[in-house]
Design a protein around this motif. Structure first.
Motif, PDB file in Angstrom:
ATOM      1  N   TYR A 743      -4.897   3.036   0.089  1.00  0.00           N
ATOM      2  CA  TYR A 743      -4.848   2.513   1.445  1.00  0.00           C
ATOM      3  C   TYR A 743      -4.342   3.559   2.443  1.00  0.00           C
ATOM      4  CZ  TYR A 743      -6.401  -1.968  -0.063  1.00  0.00           C
ATOM      5  OH  TYR A 743      -7.192  -2.967  -0.553  1.00  0.00           O
ATOM      6  N   GLY A 744      -4.053   4.758   1.934  1.00  0.00           N
ATOM      7  CA  GLY A 744      -3.718   5.852   2.816  1.00  0.00           C
ATOM      8  C   GLY A 744      -2.343   5.714   3.424  1.00  0.00           C
ATOM      9  N   GLU A 745      -2.140   6.411   4.521  1.00  0.00           N
ATOM     10  CA  GLU A 745      -0.818   6.500   5.119  1.00  0.00           C
ATOM     11  C   GLU A 745      -0.295   5.155   5.606  1.00  0.00           C
ATOM     12  OE1 GLU A 745      -0.627   9.389   8.155  1.00  0.00           O
ATOM     13  OE2 GLU A 745      -1.182  11.040   6.833  1.00  0.00           O
ATOM     14  N   THR A 746      -1.206   4.280   5.994  1.00  0.00           N
ATOM     15  CA  THR A 746      -0.759   2.982   6.503  1.00  0.00           C
ATOM     16  C   THR A 746      -0.179   2.129   5.394  1.00  0.00           C
ATOM     17  OG1 THR A 746      -2.980   2.144   6.222  1.00  0.00           O
ATOM     18  CG2 THR A 746      -2.365   2.877   8.419  1.00  0.00           C
ATOM     19  N   GLY A 747      -0.490   2.469   4.137  1.00  0.00           N
ATOM     20  CA  GLY A 747       0.040   1.692   3.033  1.00  0.00           C
ATOM     21  C   GLY A 747      -0.604   0.323   2.985  1.00  0.00           C
ATOM     22  N   GLY A 748      -0.234  -0.415   1.998  1.00  0.00           N
ATOM     23  CA  GLY A 748      -0.853  -1.724   1.861  1.00  0.00           C
ATOM     24  C   GLY A 748       0.131  -2.858   1.946  1.00  0.00           C
ATOM     25  N   LEU A 749       1.402  -2.562   1.918  1.00  0.00           N
ATOM     26  CA  LEU A 749       2.391  -3.630   1.806  1.00  0.00           C
ATOM     27  C   LEU A 749       3.506  -3.442   2.814  1.00  0.00           C
ATOM     28  CD1 LEU A 749       2.748  -3.689  -2.074  1.00  0.00           C
ATOM     29  CD2 LEU A 749       1.431  -5.253  -0.658  1.00  0.00           C
ATOM     30  N   SER A 750       4.102  -4.529   3.193  1.00  0.00           N
ATOM     31  CA  SER A 750       5.289  -4.466   4.034  1.00  0.00           C
ATOM     32  C   SER A 750       6.081  -5.751   3.815  1.00  0.00           C
ATOM     33  CB  SER A 750       4.901  -4.323   5.508  1.00  0.00           C
ATOM     34  OG  SER A 750       4.055  -5.395   5.883  1.00  0.00           O
ATOM     35  N   ALA A 751       7.356  -5.704   4.163  1.00  0.00           N
ATOM     36  CA  ALA A 751       8.218  -6.865   3.927  1.00  0.00           C
ATOM     37  C   ALA A 751       7.793  -8.054   4.771  1.00  0.00           C
ATOM     38  CB  ALA A 751       9.664  -6.501   4.218  1.00  0.00           C
ATOM     39  N   ILE A 752       7.459  -7.812   6.041  1.00  0.00           N
ATOM     40  CA  ILE A 752       6.896  -8.887   6.872  1.00  0.00           C
ATOM     41  C   ILE A 752       5.396  -8.627   6.998  1.00  0.00           C
ATOM     42  CG2 ILE A 752       8.973  -9.438   8.192  1.00  0.00           C
ATOM     43  CD1 ILE A 752       7.789  -7.715  10.475  1.00  0.00           C
ATOM     44  N   PRO A 753       4.587  -9.684   7.079  1.00  0.00           N
ATOM     45  CA  PRO A 753       3.146  -9.458   7.176  1.00  0.00           C
ATOM     46  C   PRO A 753       2.776  -8.855   8.521  1.00  0.00           C
ATOM     47  CG  PRO A 753       3.654 -11.793   7.425  1.00  0.00           C
ATOM     48  CD  PRO A 753       4.950 -11.109   7.108  1.00  0.00           C
ATOM     49  N   LYS A 754       1.904  -7.871   8.465  1.00  0.00           N
ATOM     50  CA  LYS A 754       1.482  -7.188   9.688  1.00  0.00           C
ATOM     51  C   LYS A 754      -0.026  -6.993   9.681  1.00  0.00           C
ATOM     52  CE  LYS A 754       5.615  -4.264   9.822  1.00  0.00           C
ATOM     53  NZ  LYS A 754       6.135  -2.918   9.557  1.00  0.00           N
ATOM     54  N   TYR A 755      -0.554  -6.833  10.857  1.00  0.00           N
ATOM     55  CA  TYR A 755      -1.942  -6.381  10.944  1.00  0.00           C
ATOM     56  C   TYR A 755      -1.964  -4.880  10.698  1.00  0.00           C
ATOM     57  CZ  TYR A 755      -6.152  -4.456  12.984  1.00  0.00           C
ATOM     58  OH  TYR A 755      -7.295  -3.733  13.166  1.00  0.00           O
ATOM     59  N   VAL A 756      -2.708  -4.461   9.677  1.00  0.00           N
ATOM     60  CA  VAL A 756      -2.793  -3.039   9.356  1.00  0.00           C
ATOM     61  C   VAL A 756      -4.269  -2.677   9.198  1.00  0.00           C
ATOM     62  CG1 VAL A 756      -2.125  -1.229   7.740  1.00  0.00           C
ATOM     63  CG2 VAL A 756      -0.625  -3.189   8.083  1.00  0.00           C
ATOM     64  N   PRO A 757      -4.781  -1.763  10.006  1.00  0.00           N
ATOM     65  CA  PRO A 757      -6.177  -1.337   9.803  1.00  0.00           C
ATOM     66  C   PRO A 757      -6.310  -0.633   8.456  1.00  0.00           C
ATOM     67  CG  PRO A 757      -5.273  -0.450  11.865  1.00  0.00           C
ATOM     68  CD  PRO A 757      -4.132  -1.028  11.099  1.00  0.00           C
ATOM     69  N   THR A 758      -7.389  -0.858   7.764  1.00  0.00           N
ATOM     70  CA  THR A 758      -7.579  -0.217   6.453  1.00  0.00           C
ATOM     71  C   THR A 758      -8.868   0.586   6.454  1.00  0.00           C
ATOM     72  OG1 THR A 758      -8.950  -1.938   5.494  1.00  0.00           O
ATOM     73  CG2 THR A 758      -6.563  -2.259   5.377  1.00  0.00           C
ATOM     74  N   TRP A 759      -9.203   1.091   5.290  1.00  0.00           N
ATOM     75  CA  TRP A 759     -10.491   1.739   5.082  1.00  0.00           C
ATOM     76  C   TRP A 759     -11.622   0.763   5.438  1.00  0.00           C
ATOM     77  CZ3 TRP A 759     -12.921  -1.130   1.292  1.00  0.00           C
ATOM     78  CH2 TRP A 759     -12.088  -1.842   0.432  1.00  0.00           C
ATOM     79  N   GLU A 760     -12.670   1.269   6.004  1.00  0.00           N
ATOM     80  CA  GLU A 760     -13.880   0.512   6.348  1.00  0.00           C
ATOM     81  C   GLU A 760     -13.564  -0.750   7.180  1.00  0.00           C
ATOM     82  OE1 GLU A 760     -17.106   0.319   3.568  1.00  0.00           O
ATOM     83  OE2 GLU A 760     -16.277   1.925   2.338  1.00  0.00           O
ATOM     84  N   SER A 761     -12.575  -0.598   8.053  1.00  0.00           N
ATOM     85  CA  SER A 761     -12.269  -1.712   8.950  1.00  0.00           C
ATOM     86  C   SER A 761     -12.765  -1.372  10.350  1.00  0.00           C
ATOM     87  CB  SER A 761     -10.763  -1.965   8.968  1.00  0.00           C
ATOM     88  OG  SER A 761     -10.082  -0.845   9.504  1.00  0.00           O
ATOM     89  N   PHE A 762     -12.563  -2.282  11.293  1.00  0.00           N
ATOM     90  CA  PHE A 762     -13.050  -2.073  12.656  1.00  0.00           C
ATOM     91  C   PHE A 762     -12.461  -0.802  13.257  1.00  0.00           C
ATOM     92  CE2 PHE A 762     -12.087  -2.823  17.223  1.00  0.00           C
ATOM     93  CZ  PHE A 762     -13.374  -2.644  17.696  1.00  0.00           C
TER      94      PHE A 762
END
Ligand code: SF4
Length: 889
Positions: A743-762
């Motif tokens: 998932y790269g630098e943005t990572g895939g997990l966080s303690a609170i849920p967040k909007y995180v752009p990922t690979w092949e996203s908008f």
């Protein structure tokens, strides 16, 4: 005992929970209706069967035969169709009515086959059942002897959900009697939401049969709501039965004065004018949209006294809402004032990372000048999700002022690369609004059907709970069954590199140092210093009523792995299967890749007994098995004989005799329902028995009914863990997890849920693939079942939906054949230019059968384009995270 009580007790006895609450204003219970068989037309006979596809409505089908052949299939039409009494028809949709085309299809398997050419070549020769049983038994034995039971796998299959099939079938019992087989966890439908709900509301909420339900309200509970917010919940297309969920939804909506807002990139048939608003959101941006809702709600809470009650409720129930409360909780954990399961993660609780500060741009999340320009405002979300700031504000205001907002989500939204995150946000939303566990509300999840209970399990479960035949969940040999579980979405990967997979590298659970319900030998925080490999590749695969080659992500990669043939059998670390057995009724794309293909009987050719949402159907065979086909059950008996397990718990019974014993148990057993009709008088026709409705259930009523007292959920803190200390720990230690690394630098997990752009996203670099693609359940197939029905292919056109704006830019017109290409492959499909899809998005019905020609999939299977990359937490399948480019073919 009332039927619904029976169901509840049955479900509880199998360690699955039942509805979470009942209202006092239930519908009038219906009299059971025993369906008469109408007078036959001259020479015709009638008998009842059931559509057992994985649509889960399981409609009764009246099979009309003449001279031993099926003439046509008719729907169930008895009853008065009165929604309020529950005496409604249980009418099959066009798919079930086309069953005849499956029974007599050119792809119908009629003889046992053995592969003669390379895997996937489609070259087979006929063999006898005896030879098949002998060779399969030999391969099972040899796999166990050389690589151990962990190298045996049952493939995913849900295409025939009858009483002796999938998870509780005789094949499960048989392999358990041999010492077990490798199991998987997470499943294609709902892996991400299951993880999300367990982290948010606690493991105890994940409680309905087969994980389908997660403490949600029934769909008919909507009638007590004044505002329904749906994130892609699409029952009208998913459940087209005249008597099931889609019908319940339409009736509920039409009879009640409520506002219905539907959020989905597609304008589906669930809308069709029933909606007050359709918000055509961009795929995978729902998180940004919800962050903006949070922003509007929290802003009101902290400036407007009118919302004091709701704010106090949210502060009491949500762990991680404010810095002050999270600090207190962490300190109490550390000093021992509070003792709970989060204690070992106390060092990873960072109070400054609370939801309020993150959303409002305060504290740690303030900008460099100490201002709140990082706040997650509607203006920030609008250019991401494609919904205007004004519209987002309107939704937030509606939610804040609604008497009983009913928030729900379909399952497509969570089949994405950030599926866990967005579901955690959706589950938090009703808690933030004080709109959970009370009349007219929902916990954010997929609603349940307000009918007879958790589905098909109860009737067979009663019989299978016979201690001499305890096949349910394979529990015949608990001391020896394999406890290791590989993520379902790594099934094929495990054929190539299963031997090196570990808990840390691939999420394999149940190993010595893995943290599972079976083994918590080490605290999870120490797992990263020890690890154990799975130790073998998967060497033997048996798939029953499953089409996983077609339905798994990245078909070309699946085929590459299946084409590997080891130089010799029994080499644990050598890639490739030693044997692949497929049992099915059709030569599917999966069967084409098998070594042994065995012809099963269809739903019209065997005895069976199933309870659906609305009816119990006793099926008797309408016709003789076609060709040399056999019920899978009979092959398992042959296989057991070859393995020296003669009479393995069947007590020598045939499927007919076994079904009759199921019925007897279902009527007269300890948990039986004496209102079920007996066999007498129905031996030749079977029957349909209509259930009365269950009362509408309020999701999580029990958990929140002490709403003025202390929270009592099954999370470690007993609160709604919008801040998860365990996830904070994982996020701090995820360097070892290669799935999260993807998932790269943005990572895939966080303690609170967040909007995180990922690979092949908008928001990702389009890399030459400018459009986002989503796939959906088309009305012409139940997953891949019914694909080879010619009538359905004509009635429900397979075409890729594209917005007129995008089509115009690309010079595309409706009906034109297109090449659709992702990084994984290219498929061909016609265009459907329609404003019913958001701009920048294309949509393709899933389940079409892959057919490769000159390197392109001319069958149009969506999985030619999807990626085999698991999600970070659930290790599930992000099928709706795909970018594509489109050109004229
Ligand atoms: S596909 Fe679903 S709705 Fe259609 S007949 Fe089968 S069970 Fe019923």
């Amino acid at each position: 005992m009332k039927r619904r009580d029976f169901l509840k007790v049955s479900a509880a006895s199998a360690a699955v929970a039942t509805v979470t609450g009942c209202s006092s204003d239930s519908a009038e219970p219906a009299e059971p209706i025993e369906q008469p068989i109408t007078d036959p037309i001259a020479g015709e006979s009638h008998a009842w069967a059931q559509c057992q596809s994985n649509c889960w409505a399981w409609c009764p089908l009246k099979v009309i035969t003449k001279d031993g052949k099926i003439i046509r299939i008719e729907p169930h039409t008895e009853g008065d169709d009165n929604f309020n009494t529950g005496r409604i028809h249980n009418k099959a949709c066009a798919k079930g009515l086309m069953l005849k085309e499956l029974v007599y299809s050119p792809e119908r398997l009629t003889k046992p086959l053995k592969r003669t050419g390379p895997r996937g070549s489609g070259q087979f020769k006929e063999i006898s059942w005896e030879q098949a049983a002998s060779e399969v038994a030999q391969s099972i034995r040899s796999t166990i002897d050389t690589c151990g039971n962990r190298a045996l796998m049952l493939g995913n299959g849900s295409g025939s959900a009858h009483s002796s099939y999938p998870i509780m079938g005789p094949h499960v019992r048989l392999l358990n009697m041999l010492g077990g087989f490798q199991k998987t966890y997470g499943y294609y439908s709902a892996s991400m939401k299951e993880q999300a709900i367990s982290y948010t509301f606690g493991e105890g909420t994940k409680n309905f049969a087969y994980g389908q339900g997660t403490g949600s309200s029934s769909v008919t509970e909507m009638k007590h709501s004044d505002y329904v917010l749906s994130f892609g919940y699409n029952p009208v297309e998913m459940f087209m039965t005249g008597g099931g969920e889609g019908h319940h939804f339409i009736q509920t909506l039409e009879k009640n004065d409520l506002k219905f807002v539907y959020i989905d990139p597609r304008y589906t048939d669930t809308c069709l004018g029933r909606e007050d608003d359709w918000l055509g959101i961009r795929p995978m941006t729902d998180g940004a949209f919800i962050e903006a809702l949070f922003h509007e709600i929290l802003t009101e809470y902290y400036i407007n006294e009118a919302f004091d009650d709701n704010r106090e409720f949210a502060e009491r129930f949500i762990l991680g809402l404010t810095k002050e409360a999270l600090t207190q909780y962490r300190d109490d954990l550390k000093t021992g004032k509070i003792v709970d399961g989060n204690k070992e993660y106390a060092d990873w609780i960072y109070p400054e990372e609370n939801l309020k500060d993150y959303i409002l741009g305060l504290g740690k999340f303030a900008d460099e000048n100490g201002g709140n320009s990082n706040a997650k405002t509607p203006e920030k979300a609008a250019p991401i999700c494609g919904i205007s700031a004004d519209k987002i504000r309107q939704v937030a205001q509606d939610l804040l002022t609604a008497r009983a907002p009913f928030i729900c989500a379909g399952q497509g939204i969570q089949r994405s690369a950030q599926g866990e995150q967005v579901m955690r946000m959706i589950y938090t939303l009703p808690v933030l609004l004080n709109a959970i566990g009370r009349r007219g509300t929902n916990n954010g999840d997929l609603p349940m059907v307000a009918a007879a209970g958790p589905g098909a399990a109860p009737v067979p479960m009663a019989a299978w709970s016979d201690p001499t035949f305890p096949g349910f969940l394979g529990g015949t040999a608990p001391a020896t069954v394999i406890q290791a579980k590989i993520p379902t979405y790594k099934t094929f990967e495990a054929m190539e590199r299963g031997f090196e997979m570990t808990y840390r590298s691939d999420g394999v659970k149940g190993l010595k140092y893995g943290v599972t319900p079976f083994n918590s030998e080490l605290p999870e925080s120490e797992v990263n210093i020890k690890d154990e490999t799975y130790g073998t590749n998967i060497k033997f695969l048996m798939t029953i009523a499953g089409n996983t080659v077609n339905q798994h992500g990245d078909i070309n990669e699946v085929k590459r792995i299946l084409s590997i043939e080891p130089s010799s059998a029994g080499q644990a670390e050598e890639p490739g299967l030693d044997m692949h057995v497929v049992i099915d009724t059709q030569m599917t794309p999966t069967a084409q890749w098998a070594d042994i293909v065995l012809p099963d009987t269809t739903w019209t050719e065997r005895w069976d007994l199933i309870a659906s949402d609305n009816a119990t159907v006793l099926t008797v065979p309408s016709i003789e098995p076609i060709g040399d086909s056999k019920p899978m059950f009979e092959f398992m008996v042959m296989l057991a004989d070859n393995l020296g397990l003669s009479g393995f718990a069947t007590k020598g019974r045939t499927q007919e005799e076994l079904t009759k014993s199921f019925l007897d148990e279902a009527i007269n057993g300890m948990l039986g329902d004496p209102e079920l009709p007996p066999l007498e008088g129905h031996e030749k026709t079977g029957y349909v028995y209509i259930h009365s409705f269950d009362e509408p259930a309020i999701g999580m009523e029990k958990e929140f009914n002490g709403r003025n007292g202390a929270p009592a959920l099954s999370t470690p803190s007993k609160m709604v863990e919008t801040y998860s200390p365990r996830l904070a720990w994982i996020a701090s230690n995820d360097g070892w997890d290669k799935d999260i690394q993807a998932y790269g630098e943005t990572g895939g997990l966080s303690a609170i849920p967040k909007y995180v752009p990922t690979w092949e996203s908008f928001e990702s670099d389009d890399e030459g693939y400018p459009l986002q693609m989503v796939s959906y359940h088309t009305k012409g197939r139940a997953h891949s079942t019914f694909h080879n029905c010619p009538t359905l292919r004509k009635v429900y056109e397979d075409a890729i939906w594209i917005n007129p704006y995008d089509a115009n830019n690309l010079g595309i017109i409706s009906g034109e054949m297109l090449d659709v290409t992702s990084k994984r492959g290219t498929l061909q499909v016609p265009a459907k230019v329609t404003p019913r899809i958001a701009m920048g998005v294309v949509a393709l019905g899933q389940g079409a059968w892959n057919k490769l020609q000159n390197g392109k999939d001319i069958g149009g299977c969506a999985n030619t384009l999807t990626r085999q990359q698991t999600t970070p937490l659930a290790k599930g399948n992000p099928m709706n995270t795909v970018r594509v480019r489109i050109t004229q073919a």
